[in-house]
Design an enzyme around this catalytic site. Structure first.
Site, PDB file in Angstrom:
ATOM      1  N   ASP A  61      19.216  17.886  11.499  1.00  0.00           N
ATOM      2  CA  ASP A  61      19.615  17.675  10.187  1.00  0.00           C
ATOM      3  C   ASP A  61      20.440  17.916   9.652  1.00  0.00           C
ATOM      4  O   ASP A  61      20.326  19.514   9.403  1.00  0.00           O
ATOM      5  CB  ASP A  61      17.818  17.848   9.581  1.00  0.00           C
ATOM      6  CG  ASP A  61      17.967  16.770   8.165  1.00  0.00           C
ATOM      7  OD1 ASP A  61      18.314  15.439   7.941  1.00  0.00           O
ATOM      8  OD2 ASP A  61      18.204  17.710   7.532  1.00  0.00           O
ATOM      9  N   GLU A 100      24.044  15.949  13.077  1.00  0.00           N
ATOM     10  CA  GLU A 100      24.086  14.352  11.811  1.00  0.00           C
ATOM     11  C   GLU A 100      25.168  15.317  10.571  1.00  0.00           C
ATOM     12  O   GLU A 100      24.990  16.518  10.585  1.00  0.00           O
ATOM     13  CB  GLU A 100      23.023  14.630  11.392  1.00  0.00           C
ATOM     14  CG  GLU A 100      22.993  13.674  10.026  1.00  0.00           C
ATOM     15  CD  GLU A 100      21.897  13.687   8.499  1.00  0.00           C
ATOM     16  OE1 GLU A 100      21.936  12.726   8.140  1.00  0.00           O
ATOM     17  OE2 GLU A 100      21.624  14.417   8.351  1.00  0.00           O
TER      18      GLU A 100
END
Ligand code: GLC
Length: 569
Positions: A222, A285
């Site tokens: 993330d 990401e």
């Protein structure tokens, strides 16, 4: 350069396209993002959970999915619905227990389904024990987060610089207890970890090991780009895009994203992953420009996510635009790497809501036939669309922080509504008529059970294509793409011995007659494997001549060579 750009002037309009031979070592599978709150609720509290996922594992097998990624299921106060973690090694009771997780992992592996976790290294919850101790200045936790005393301006204390949070406002929050500001690049309740601390780096490697020891197959990382900040704490330059200093776009992120140490940490994680016998995946990401994005390939990640079908296509895009998006990834990706294609996620409006259904079908068709990893966000396989969520029902912190006036442009709730399984109560997601976000009103007709019966449904198309994606012959097949008309895009996968497949998407509003002889090596007759338009022109399993093929407006046609044996391999 790996991509051969073919210009062909023999037919009108000008046919442009690429060819690409997938190297043997690339990773090629279909990955599905589960947003656990919204997939399936097993206990009737209106929130999805791990047992719900276990109950519905068949859906992955039936949809030819080969790996799933779970959005965070760790212990969390749920301010950002799990992206604010208060314990990295526990399951949040809202989702179930560690035993449930272990059962899910085993059941998935028994079906040859890999399981990837969401790894959230940039920040914790402010309720995490580390932050609570950091607040009190207890070593070594005192340096676990990014603290700064701020500056004095006209006798008043102000934040150290103009850094802006993704969720609006200053990225700095004052704490009396510490007499200092802490950095939060996301919500106030998500303090950024300080990666210059060796203890933090060690703790996060421990987190990776903890889940790898349980048997997980890898991680989606993330907010990768935010890991390190420049230690000088200088103001970021103004972008000129907005006058609002609270808007994330106010500054250019030269000191808060993609810092060199952010790249350098990846090999240290890779080392942890490589200690295991089975392949372990690392997917990052990364929303950034092409050069900063591609650089991540060099540091041992399987890939940075390719968001260009999300960020670079609109409701007005034509076939050349799709071609450009596809081509630019192959063109810029380093040699021998794995391409990947993401068409949606929990932070983006749904594919159909962004592009309209005909373009969405074209994109789904295209990406499912591209080599590499494709990522399906839950619900996109049945063509779910955004639901309107009123201000009163808004729960996403990004929407809430934007306020009543602006929440509609910021809130991520519309793309997070419960999966639509059937036309029963709460779309079969929950026995409870009240769910954590309302079920989309269209569920009576837009649901999996219904779409399984309809030959031209979104799911029927997805299922046909995903069966092809899974074929070993096609994983090795050469990729050829062509722009055949303003709004007609074609993707082919060609093999020497096992046949070839041609998928043509017409997302315009008129029928188009195309000549498929622009593909080298194409036989004069092809079989119709799938046609989304219910018409007499292209009945399924019929045989057609390639020189004049009518592709009905807004439809997808998939054709195979008569010798194609990949459909059942
Ligand atoms: C990522 C997640 C997003 C979350 C943010 C902070 O961008 O995808 O949902 O809010 O990180 O963790």
């Amino acid at each position: 350069m790996r991509v051969a750009i073919a210009f062909c002037v023999a037919v009108l309009p000008l046919v442009i396209g690429i060819t690409w031979n997938p190297p043997d070592n690339i990773v090629d599978f279909s990955l599905y993002q589960i947003y656990p709150r919204s997939y399936k609720d097993s206990d009737g509290n209106g929130i999805g959970d791990l047992r719900g996922i276990i109950e519905r594992l068949d859906h992955f097998t039936e949809s030819n999915v080969e790996a799933v990624w779970l959005s965070p299921i760790y212990r969390s106060p749920m301010v950002d619905f799990g992206y604010d973690i208060s314990n990295y090694k526990e399951i949040d009771p809202i989702f179930g227990t560690m035993e449930d997780f272990e059962e899910l992992l085993k059941a998935a592996h028994d079906r040859n389904l890999s399981v990837l976790m969401d790894f959230v290294p940039n920040h914790t919850s402010d309720q995490h024990e580390w932050f609570q101790k950091s607040l009190q200045g207890i070593p070594p936790y005192d340096s676990y987060y990014v603290w700064h005393a701020g500056r004095m301006e006209n006798g008043v204390r102000v934040p150290p610089n103009n850094w802006v949070s993704q969720m609006r406002g200053s990225a700095w929050q004052w704490k009396d207890e510490r007499q200092a500001y802490y950095l939060h690049q996301f919500s106030i309740q998500q303090p950024d970890l300080n990666y210059y601390s060796p203890d933090v780096r060690r703790e996060m490697k421990d987190v990776l090991k903890f889940w790898l020891d349980k048997g997980v197959d890898g991680f989606r990382v993330d907010a990768m780009i935010f890991l390190y900040e420049d230690k000088r704490f200088l103001n970021e330059p103004l972008s000129g895009l907005t006058d609002d200093p609270n808007d994330y776009d106010y500054t250019v992120k030269i000191y808060t994203t993609n810092q060199q140490p952010t790249y350098d940490i990846i090999p240290t994680w890779r080392q942890v992953l490589d200690k295991y016998e089975q392949p372990k995946y690392l997917m990052l990401e990364v929303y950034s420009n092409v050069s900063d994005t591609m650089k991540y390939y060099h540091y041992g990640a399987d890939f940075p996510f390719n968001f260009y079908t999300i960020t670079n296509l609109t409701r007005n895009s034509n076939a050349a635009d799709i071609q450009y998006v596809v081509e630019s990834w192959y063109d810029n990706m380093p040699e021998g790497c794995t391409p990947n294609w993401v068409t949606g996620n929990h932070d983006q409006h749904r594919l159909i809501s962004r592009l309209g259904e005909p373009r969405a079908r074209a994109i789904t068709t295209t990406v499912l036939l591209l080599p590499g990893v494709i990522v399906t966000y839950y619900g996109e396989e049945i063509g779910m669309i955004d639901e309107y969520i009123s201000w009163e029902d808004t729960v996403d912190p990004e929407g809430c922080r934007a306020g009543k006036e602006h929440y509609l442009t910021s809130s991520r709730d519309p793309e997070r509504t419960p999966f639509q399984w059937d036309d029963s109560v709460s779309a079969g997601f929950s026995s409870n008529p009240h769910t954590w976000l309302p079920v989309n009103e269209d569920y009576k007709t837009l649901n999996l059970a219904h779409e399984k019966k309809e030959k031209n449904s979104y799911y029927a198309l997805y299922e046909k294509l995903s069966a092809l994606k899974r074929s070993q012959y096609l994983k090795e097949a050469m990729l050829v793409t062509k722009v055949l008309d303003d709004y007609v895009f074609a993707v082919a996968r060609e093999t020497e011995d096992h046949g070839s497949v041609y998928a043509i998407s017409n997302f315009g509003d008129t029928d188009s007659i195309v000549d498929l002889s622009v593909f080298d090596n194409i036989p004069s007759k092809l079989n119709v494997y799938y046609a989304s338009a219910i018409s007499d022109i292209l009945p399924w399993e019929s045989v057609i001549q390639i020189r004049r093929v009518t592709i009905p407006a807004g439809s997808v046609v998939i054709l195979t060579t008569p010798n194609a044996d990949f459909v059942t391999d």
